[in-house]
Design a protein around this motif. Structure first.
Motif, PDB file in Angstrom:
ATOM      1  N   ILE A 274       0.847  -1.208   0.000  1.00 16.00           N
ATOM      2  CA  ILE A 274       0.000   0.000   0.000  1.00 16.00           C
ATOM      3  C   ILE A 274       0.879   1.253   0.000  1.00 16.00           C
ATOM      4  CG2 ILE A 274      -1.651   1.319   1.404  1.00 16.00           C
ATOM      5  CD1 ILE A 274      -2.741  -1.451   2.364  1.00 16.00           C
ATOM      6  N   LEU A 275       1.935   1.224   0.815  1.00 13.62           N
ATOM      7  CA  LEU A 275       2.869   2.364   0.857  1.00 13.62           C
ATOM      8  C   LEU A 275       3.424   2.647  -0.539  1.00 13.62           C
ATOM      9  CD1 LEU A 275       4.736   4.411   2.400  1.00 13.62           C
ATOM     10  CD2 LEU A 275       6.376   2.531   2.618  1.00 13.62           C
ATOM     11  N   PHE A 276       3.829   1.595  -1.249  1.00  9.24           N
ATOM     12  CA  PHE A 276       4.381   1.756  -2.599  1.00  9.24           C
ATOM     13  C   PHE A 276       3.355   2.413  -3.522  1.00  9.24           C
ATOM     14  CE2 PHE A 276       4.833  -0.205  -6.888  1.00  9.24           C
ATOM     15  CZ  PHE A 276       5.993   0.444  -7.270  1.00  9.24           C
ATOM     16  N   SER A 277       2.131   1.942  -3.482  1.00  8.44           N
ATOM     17  CA  SER A 277       1.067   2.504  -4.349  1.00  8.44           C
ATOM     18  C   SER A 277       0.823   3.975  -4.026  1.00  8.44           C
ATOM     19  CB  SER A 277      -0.231   1.714  -4.174  1.00  8.44           C
ATOM     20  OG  SER A 277      -0.033   0.364  -4.494  1.00  8.44           O
ATOM     21  N   MET A 278       0.826   4.303  -2.722  1.00  5.14           N
ATOM     22  CA  MET A 278       0.572   5.682  -2.313  1.00  5.14           C
ATOM     23  C   MET A 278       1.691   6.616  -2.803  1.00  5.14           C
ATOM     24  SD  MET A 278      -0.740   5.019   1.602  1.00  5.14           S
ATOM     25  CE  MET A 278      -0.858   6.739   2.038  1.00  5.14           C
ATOM     26  N   VAL A 279       2.918   6.187  -2.616  1.00  4.80           N
ATOM     27  CA  VAL A 279       4.048   7.037  -3.023  1.00  4.80           C
ATOM     28  C   VAL A 279       4.051   7.194  -4.540  1.00  4.80           C
ATOM     29  CG1 VAL A 279       6.562   7.271  -3.056  1.00  4.80           C
ATOM     30  CG2 VAL A 279       5.425   6.413  -1.005  1.00  4.80           C
ATOM     31  N   MET A 280       3.788   6.100  -5.269  1.00  7.79           N
ATOM     32  CA  MET A 280       3.789   6.173  -6.734  1.00  7.79           C
ATOM     33  C   MET A 280       2.688   7.106  -7.238  1.00  7.79           C
ATOM     34  SD  MET A 280       6.215   4.695  -8.323  1.00  7.79           S
ATOM     35  CE  MET A 280       5.510   4.693  -9.970  1.00  7.79           C
ATOM     36  N   SER A 281       1.510   7.035  -6.625  1.00  7.78           N
ATOM     37  CA  SER A 281       0.420   7.909  -7.082  1.00  7.78           C
ATOM     38  C   SER A 281       0.811   9.372  -6.872  1.00  7.78           C
ATOM     39  CB  SER A 281      -0.885   7.577  -6.340  1.00  7.78           C
ATOM     40  OG  SER A 281      -0.757   7.909  -4.963  1.00  7.78           O
ATOM     41  N   GLY A 282       1.510   9.657  -5.776  1.00  8.51           N
ATOM     42  CA  GLY A 282       1.965  11.023  -5.533  1.00  8.51           C
ATOM     43  C   GLY A 282       2.986  11.472  -6.560  1.00  8.51           C
ATOM     44  N   LYS A 324      10.022  -8.101  -4.061  1.00 10.83           N
ATOM     45  CA  LYS A 324       9.267  -9.354  -4.210  1.00 10.83           C
ATOM     46  C   LYS A 324       7.912  -9.282  -3.499  1.00 10.83           C
ATOM     47  CE  LYS A 324      13.099 -12.439  -5.203  1.00 10.83           C
ATOM     48  NZ  LYS A 324      13.799 -13.686  -4.895  1.00 10.83           N
ATOM     49  N   VAL A 325       7.863  -8.494  -2.439  1.00 15.73           N
ATOM     50  CA  VAL A 325       6.579  -8.305  -1.740  1.00 15.73           C
ATOM     51  C   VAL A 325       5.583  -7.612  -2.664  1.00 15.73           C
ATOM     52  CG1 VAL A 325       5.465  -7.003   0.122  1.00 15.73           C
ATOM     53  CG2 VAL A 325       7.593  -8.243   0.573  1.00 15.73           C
ATOM     54  N   VAL A 326       6.033  -6.560  -3.345  1.00 18.28           N
ATOM     55  CA  VAL A 326       5.141  -5.822  -4.245  1.00 18.28           C
ATOM     56  C   VAL A 326       4.806  -6.678  -5.466  1.00 18.28           C
ATOM     57  CG1 VAL A 326       4.778  -3.659  -5.482  1.00 18.28           C
ATOM     58  CG2 VAL A 326       6.218  -3.682  -3.460  1.00 18.28           C
ATOM     59  N   GLU A 327       5.780  -7.459  -5.943  1.00 16.88           N
ATOM     60  CA  GLU A 327       5.490  -8.364  -7.071  1.00 16.88           C
ATOM     61  C   GLU A 327       4.409  -9.367  -6.681  1.00 16.88           C
ATOM     62  OE1 GLU A 327       9.917  -8.428  -9.218  1.00 16.88           O
ATOM     63  OE2 GLU A 327       9.249 -10.145  -8.051  1.00 16.88           O
ATOM     64  N   ALA A 328       4.498  -9.880  -5.454  1.00 16.33           N
ATOM     65  CA  ALA A 328       3.502 -10.867  -5.008  1.00 16.33           C
ATOM     66  C   ALA A 328       2.107 -10.268  -4.918  1.00 16.33           C
ATOM     67  CB  ALA A 328       3.921 -11.438  -3.650  1.00 16.33           C
ATOM     68  N   SER A 329       2.039  -8.944  -4.690  1.00 12.23           N
ATOM     69  CA  SER A 329       0.721  -8.295  -4.548  1.00 12.23           C
ATOM     70  C   SER A 329      -0.020  -8.203  -5.867  1.00 12.23           C
ATOM     71  CB  SER A 329       0.902  -6.892  -3.964  1.00 12.23           C
ATOM     72  OG  SER A 329       1.480  -6.015  -4.926  1.00 12.23           O
ATOM     73  N   VAL A 330       0.696  -8.467  -6.982  1.00  9.74           N
ATOM     74  CA  VAL A 330       0.068  -8.351  -8.309  1.00  9.74           C
ATOM     75  C   VAL A 330      -1.112  -9.313  -8.441  1.00  9.74           C
ATOM     76  CG1 VAL A 330       0.458  -8.759 -10.777  1.00  9.74           C
ATOM     77  CG2 VAL A 330       2.136  -7.464  -9.440  1.00  9.74           C
ATOM     78  N   VAL A 331      -1.037 -10.451  -7.764  1.00 12.93           N
ATOM     79  CA  VAL A 331      -2.140 -11.426  -7.821  1.00 12.93           C
ATOM     80  C   VAL A 331      -3.428 -10.784  -7.302  1.00 12.93           C
ATOM     81  CG1 VAL A 331      -2.946 -13.661  -6.983  1.00 12.93           C
ATOM     82  CG2 VAL A 331      -0.531 -13.345  -7.549  1.00 12.93           C
ATOM     83  N   ALA A 332      -3.312 -10.036  -6.202  1.00 15.96           N
ATOM     84  CA  ALA A 332      -4.504  -9.402  -5.605  1.00 15.96           C
ATOM     85  C   ALA A 332      -4.773  -8.024  -6.191  1.00 15.96           C
ATOM     86  CB  ALA A 332      -4.317  -9.289  -4.086  1.00 15.96           C
ATOM     87  N   VAL A 333      -3.710  -7.341  -6.592  1.00 13.57           N
ATOM     88  CA  VAL A 333      -3.863  -5.974  -7.127  1.00 13.57           C
ATOM     89  C   VAL A 333      -3.146  -5.918  -8.492  1.00 13.57           C
ATOM     90  CG1 VAL A 333      -3.597  -3.511  -6.614  1.00 13.57           C
ATOM     91  CG2 VAL A 333      -3.671  -5.163  -4.726  1.00 13.57           C
ATOM     92  N   PRO A 334      -3.821  -6.337  -9.569  1.00 14.32           N
ATOM     93  CA  PRO A 334      -3.156  -6.448 -10.874  1.00 14.32           C
ATOM     94  C   PRO A 334      -2.508  -5.154 -11.360  1.00 14.32           C
ATOM     95  CG  PRO A 334      -5.300  -7.530 -10.909  1.00 14.32           C
ATOM     96  CD  PRO A 334      -5.221  -6.805  -9.604  1.00 14.32           C
ATOM     97  N   GLU A 335      -3.094  -3.996 -10.989  1.00 11.11           N
ATOM     98  CA  GLU A 335      -2.519  -2.736 -11.483  1.00 11.11           C
ATOM     99  C   GLU A 335      -1.119  -2.470 -10.914  1.00 11.11           C
ATOM    100  OE1 GLU A 335      -5.735  -1.612  -8.354  1.00 11.11           O
ATOM    101  OE2 GLU A 335      -5.436  -3.084  -9.950  1.00 11.11           O
ATOM    102  N   ASN A 336      -0.738  -3.194  -9.860  1.00 14.54           N
ATOM    103  CA  ASN A 336       0.605  -3.023  -9.298  1.00 14.54           C
ATOM    104  C   ASN A 336       1.700  -3.447 -10.270  1.00 14.54           C
ATOM    105  OD1 ASN A 336      -0.207  -1.869  -6.952  1.00 14.54           O
ATOM    106  ND2 ASN A 336       0.342  -3.586  -5.601  1.00 14.54           N
TER     107      ASN A 336
END
Length: 1079
Positions: A274-282, A324-336
């Motif tokens: 979630i932190l990664f997504s928030m920073v990227m959106s900013g 690898k944590v963010v890569e693994a999140s792609v299953v649940a959050v494809p836009e990652n």
């Protein structure tokens, strides 16, 4: 001015201000006098009692700084020795002045610098008194922060400083126990501090207060309990309130970087995603990815440049820890998936910024990424299964067959990364031709260690990138070379970087692909040489040809005709007089000779003779335009070829042929000198003789033991030359006095002596028949060299004599035992008299002298046992003098000799070891404690600790069976050695450090006995004691931890090298071990 030093009257603050102003704002004799007065004032034991009046009445900021420095030193060194009333008074005074200075906006702004120093002083008090003597500090500072915004802002600075002192700098300034207590206390009371920070960040509108709070939070993030970060709204506040505000953007991104670098358990994986997504959106909202960041960086403000630097740090540290944590999140959050690739595109843009530090930050992450992708690819190759059973995080979608590896997901990123790496390739150390600031092509004069390290890092990334996609690497490099040929990208810099990149991936291609690629590259570069006009252009292309061919010995060994063509081309370049080309030709030639040596001494198909025969027949022509040092390199290179000839008779013949030309010149000069020794006085003849000897040294170093045929031929002449030159030097000194040793004439003569010694040294290091060497060469050598050293005047004694003696003793070992007394008679006292007057004169003699003593102790210990007692005492006193030396290498040598001497004596007969320990143990113990507690000898801490541990273990064991004391001089004649040493050390320390309490000393001494079997605990015990001493308090104590850092660095280096050896091309061809690389 002197009135200031009269502490019997009240201080004249006006005079103090004038003296301070003179020191800080003027120049000349008055400033020097002011400096001396202020230094004496600060050193006075009662100076701290004047601090309050200076701070209250002075109108000069500089005076107040001097006062606070005095107070800071007192707190660091004497705080515990002050009565409680005085400590409380100082504490109350500092707190009151801080509150007064920071309670309103005007005063806060006006006195920020002074407040900074006051805050530091307060934190030093806290380190001493909190929590036991000031348990209410945290509640007090939190409560006061809520009364006044200006005060709150300064309180944030105090909390930041306290956090830094406890969590960042405590290892070197606090004892282990004290640091642990402070950390636990800070963590235990953090809830109140966090609540205060949270309220400010949620509600405050004053920019300077927000900035101070963000800076403070930044210091907290790497140690506070994770719940404060992930179970509160602090991340949301940072993202929504501050990240998009230019004024706070940088410090906010630093906070995200600190959070993103935390290494914690899998329970927080979702939070990091979630932190990664928030920073990227900013980032996306205010900085589109298609911006030219390199151009923006060149022309933007400091704040914008800092943001790009911080962006590099965020992506690099976050991905290094949580990719690898963010890569693994792609299953649940494809836009990652798209966000991850977009973030890597941002990082590629940042990597193109023309700032070395920014690039190095990015490079560190790229190296980690490509290494992981390579390991994954290799794992997929070795497991013979259609589908790999590895975790979903490795492939973004849970399926891990070889077609679906992560490297394929990042294919576009990796392709762009190859271009970035090639365009930023750093200069390898082999390249000697560079473009200077004026745009001219010149020879490099100074090697930049930073550039060499950068080259190694980029090279590593490029090798991995090549393995990940050989075809893409070849396509990119070929296209870039084509653009050099058609002129669309032609420039010296572009060609250099491309060729450095091509050379750097040697060994990474499969052999057939390497052959095809390299032939194409060399043909194009040779064509480019013909196409380009102008000496500078040709020199650049020649330099690149030489660098590239020198990096591919595997290809050269497999293709004799190409190898021969390359070597002949190098011989052509040796006649090219453009600056640097000849040097590089010789350096490339020696590298090729080392790796392809056997090919030159065997007869190749369709050749009428081995290449070495052709070379030796034309050696004078090939080297005719080389400078002397280049000739020496050339002879060393040919020596490597000759060393590959395993037939001894053939090798002897080749050596004789190689040395024909130098020997002709040598014989001619020896014959002339036999008739008239004064011909040696000619500067020209001195230069010729020096070069002949250097040629022998170079050839011997590469040929090895076979060079005995040449040494035998000139050895007697060489010793006679040494004697003759020594006589000429003596005559010059008699005629002109000691000034003669500074003249070019005598310096030239001494060069000959040094080269003779160097030749002997190299030959002995290579010799195999040590018995024959000991019976034939050594006696003549010692007679000639030692007699001359003993007779010579001090400035004319050559330190090389001591080095050669040390090396001979080390090489021949026990064979030299009977010769040690003669060596010491000749060199010991006369050298000692040169170096024992101070710690500065004759530095080379110092190092060599103690190296000789170490060699005798290591290799000829029995010679020491045979010494008369007075001579042995002088020997030991010299070693004590060594470890009291302030030069680290000499101090360490002295300490090592003591370690080795204890080990040696421990292995001797009991009557010998007991006699040694009974005579010298106590005095050595006192001397070791002297250097241990001296601030000038911190770098020797590791060895000092080792010796003390050894000594206390010996006392605590039956190894010493005689009393170390005179029973007639102690109250209890029947006490054990352990009891005596316990009392002796306690008394020694109590007299040296009267401010320490007796109980502290007794606890320390008990620890020396109880911990002497555990090296880490023993060193920690010593460190804690040293940190409590006033001499160490406030000093830089990093060197007390030097051995751990050096050991960790060495282990890391070894592990990295061993891992790199397993990857084709990762170790440069010339740095690989010889197995499989040399024929």
């Amino acid at each position: 001015m002197e009135q200031l030093l009269d502490f019997s009257v009240d201080l004249d603050v006006g005079l103090f201000d004038r003296v301070s102003a003179t020191f800080y704002r003027s120049a000349g004799p008055e400033q020097l006098m002011a400096k001396q007065v202020l230094e004496r004032f600060q050193e006075h034991p009662d100076a701290w009692k004047r601090v309050d009046v200076i701070l209250e009445r002075s109108t000069l900021a500089e005076s107040k700084f001097i006062a606070l420095q005095i107070l800071e030193k007192l707190i660091k060194t004497m705080w515990k020795a002050l009565p409680p009333v005085q400590r409380q008074g100082i504490k109350d005074f500092i707190v009151a002045i801080i509150i007064k200075t920071s309670s309103d906006e005007t005063s806060l702004e006006k006195n920020r610098t002074l407040l900074g120093k006051l805050n530091i002083v307060l934190v030093q008090i806290l380190k001493q008194d909190w929590p036991h003597n000031w348990p209410t500090f945290i509640p007090e500072i939190v409560a006061s922060s809520k009364t006044n915004l200006a005060l709150c802002e300064n309180n944030m600075v105090i909390l930041k400083l306290l956090s830094e002192e406890i969590f960042d700098f405590s290892a070197e300034q606090l004892t282990q126990n004290k640091a642990k207590k402070l950390k636990n206390q800070m963590a235990g009371e953090f809830a109140e501090i966090f609540q205060l920070c949270h309220e400010i960040l949620e509600n405050a509108t004053k920019p300077s207060l927000i900035k101070a709070t963000l800076d403070t939070l930044l210091r907290f993030l790497n140690w506070i309990p994770l719940g404060y970060i992930f179970e509160t709204t602090i991340i949301d506040i940072l993202r929504n309130r501050f990240f998009q505000v230019p004024e706070f953007r940088n410090v906010t991104l630093k906070c995200f970087t600190e959070i993103g670098a935390l290494q914690v358990g899998p329970e927080y994986d979702e939070k990091f995603s979630i932190l990664f997504s928030m920073v990227m959106s900013g980032i996306i909202s205010f900085m589109p990815v298609d911006l030219d960041l390199a151009d923006i960086y060149e022309n933007s403000s400091d704040d914008d440049q800092n943001f790009i630097q911080n962006l590099a740090l965020f992506f690099s540290s976050f991905f290094a820890t949580h990719l690898k944590v963010v890569e693994a999140s792609v299953v649940a959050v494809p836009e990652n998936r798209d966000l991850i690739l977009l973030a890597h595109r941002y990082l590629l843009k940042v990597s193109q910024v023309k700032d070395r530090e920014v690039f190095k930050t990015c490079l560190e992450y790229w190296a980690k990424l490509v290494s992981e992708l390579y390991d994954e690819m290799e794992t997929a190759r070795t497991i013979e299964m259609p589908t790999l059973n590895i975790s979903p995080s490795t492939t973004f979608n849970g399926h891990a067959n070889s077609a679906n590896l992560r490297k394929n997901v990042y294919a576009d990123v990796l392709s762009q990364l190859r271009v970035v790496m090639i365009e930023n390739m750093a200069r390898p150390e082999e390249v000697l031709i560079v473009e200077n600031d004026e745009g001219e092509i010149v020879r490099e004069t100074l090697k930049e260690s930073d550039t060499i390290m950068l080259y190694k890092s980029i090279r590593e990334v490029l090798v991995y990138l090549t393995h990940l996609d050989i075809e893409d690497t070849e396509r990119i490099m070929s296209a870039k070379l084509e653009r050099q040929m058609d002129g669309s990208e032609w420039s010296w810099d572009n060609l250099n970087r491309l060729c450095w990149a091509i050379g750097s991936i040697s060994g990474a291609f499969p052999e057939e692909a390497e052959k095809r690629f390299l032939v194409m590259v060399i043909k194009d570069l040779l064509t480019l040489t013909e196409m380009k006009r102008g000496k500078d252009n040709k020199a650049v292309v020649a330099s690149n040809i030489m660098y590239v061919v020198g990096q591919y010995p595997r290809f050269l060994k497999a293709h004799w005709k190409f190898l021969k063509t390359v070597v002949n081309k190098l011989f052509e370049f040796m006649h090219e007089l453009h600056e640097g080309v000849q040097d590089m030709a010789c350096d490339t030639f020696i590298k090729i000779s080392q790796k392809c040596r056997r090919h030159f001494v065997i007869q190749q198909p369709q050749e009428v003779m081995p290449f070495i025969e052709e070379l030796l027949a034309t050696i004078d022509t090939i080297t005719s335009e080389l400078q002397p040092q280049q000739v020496h390199t050339f002879y060393e290179a040919v020596g490597y070829m000759i060393s590959a000839q395993i037939n001894k008779q053939q090798q002897e013949r080749l050596i004789i042929k190689l040395m024909e030309s130098p020997n002709r010149a040598w014989d001619s000069l020896m014959a002339q000198a036999a008739e008239n020794v004064n011909i040696l006085a000619s500067p020209e003849n001195i230069k010729v003789l020096g070069n002949i000897l250097k040629t022998n040294v170079s050839s011997c170093s590469s040929i090895g033991p076979g060079f005995v045929v040449q040494m035998s031929r000139i050895f007697v002449d060489m010793l006679n030359l040494y004697k003759a030159v020594s006589e000429l030097i003596s005559q010059a000194v008699v005629a002109q006095g000691l000034i003669a040793t500074k003249t070019p004439y005598v310096r030239g003569m001494r060069t000959i002596k040094r080269e003779v010694l160097k030749f002997v040294d190299v030959f002995i290091s290579k010799a195999e028949d040590l018995q024959a060497l000991n019976s034939t060469m050594i006696p003549q050598l010692l007679e000639t060299v030692l007699g001359d050293y003993a007779r010579g005047v001090e400035p004319a004694k050559d330190s090389e004599v001591l080095n050669v003696m040390a090396n001979i003793i080390t090489r021949l070992g026990a064979l030299m035992t009977d010769k040690v007394p003669g060596i010491l008679d000749a060199v010991f006292e006369c050298t000692l008299n040169m170096i024992n007057k101070n710690f500065e004169e004759y530095p080379e003699h110092r190092v060599a002298f103690f190296k000789l003593l170490q060699a005798i102790n290591q290799s000829c210990f029995n010679a020491l046992l045979a010494m008369p007692s007075p001579q042995f005492r002088l020997f030991l006193d010299s070693i004590v003098w060594a470890f009291k030396h302030t030069m680290r290498d000499i101090g360490d040598t002295g300490l090592l000799i003591v370690v080795e001497m204890f080990n040696n004596f421990s292995k001797t007969e009991p009557h010998i070891s007991n006699a040694f320990f009974q005579t010298y143990f106590i005095s050595l113990l006192q001397d070791i404690f002297f250097v241990l507690t001296s601030t000038s000898h911190k770098s020797g801490f590791k060895l000092q600790a080792m010796i003390l541990m050894q000594m206390f273990a010996l006392v605590d064991s039956p190894a010493i069976s005689v009393p170390l004391f005179d029973p007639a001089t102690v109250p209890n004649p029947h006490m054990t050695n352990a009891e005596y040493i316990r009392n002796y050390v306690a008394d020694l320390l109590a007299s040296a450090f009267p401010h320490l309490q007796r109980v502290q000393i007794q606890q320390f001494v008990m620890g020396l006995f109880s911990l002497n079997k555990d090296p880490q605990a023993f060193k920690g015990h010593l460190r804690d004691f040293l940190i409590t001493l006033k001499e160490f308090a406030g000093d830089d104590n990093q060197e007390l931890f030097l051995d751990e850092r050096e050991a960790a660095a060495e282990d890391q280096k070894k592990a990295t090298y061993e891992a790199a050896l397993k990857i084709p091309g990762m170790i440069k061809p010339h740095d690989r071990p010889d197995e499989g690389m040399m024929d």
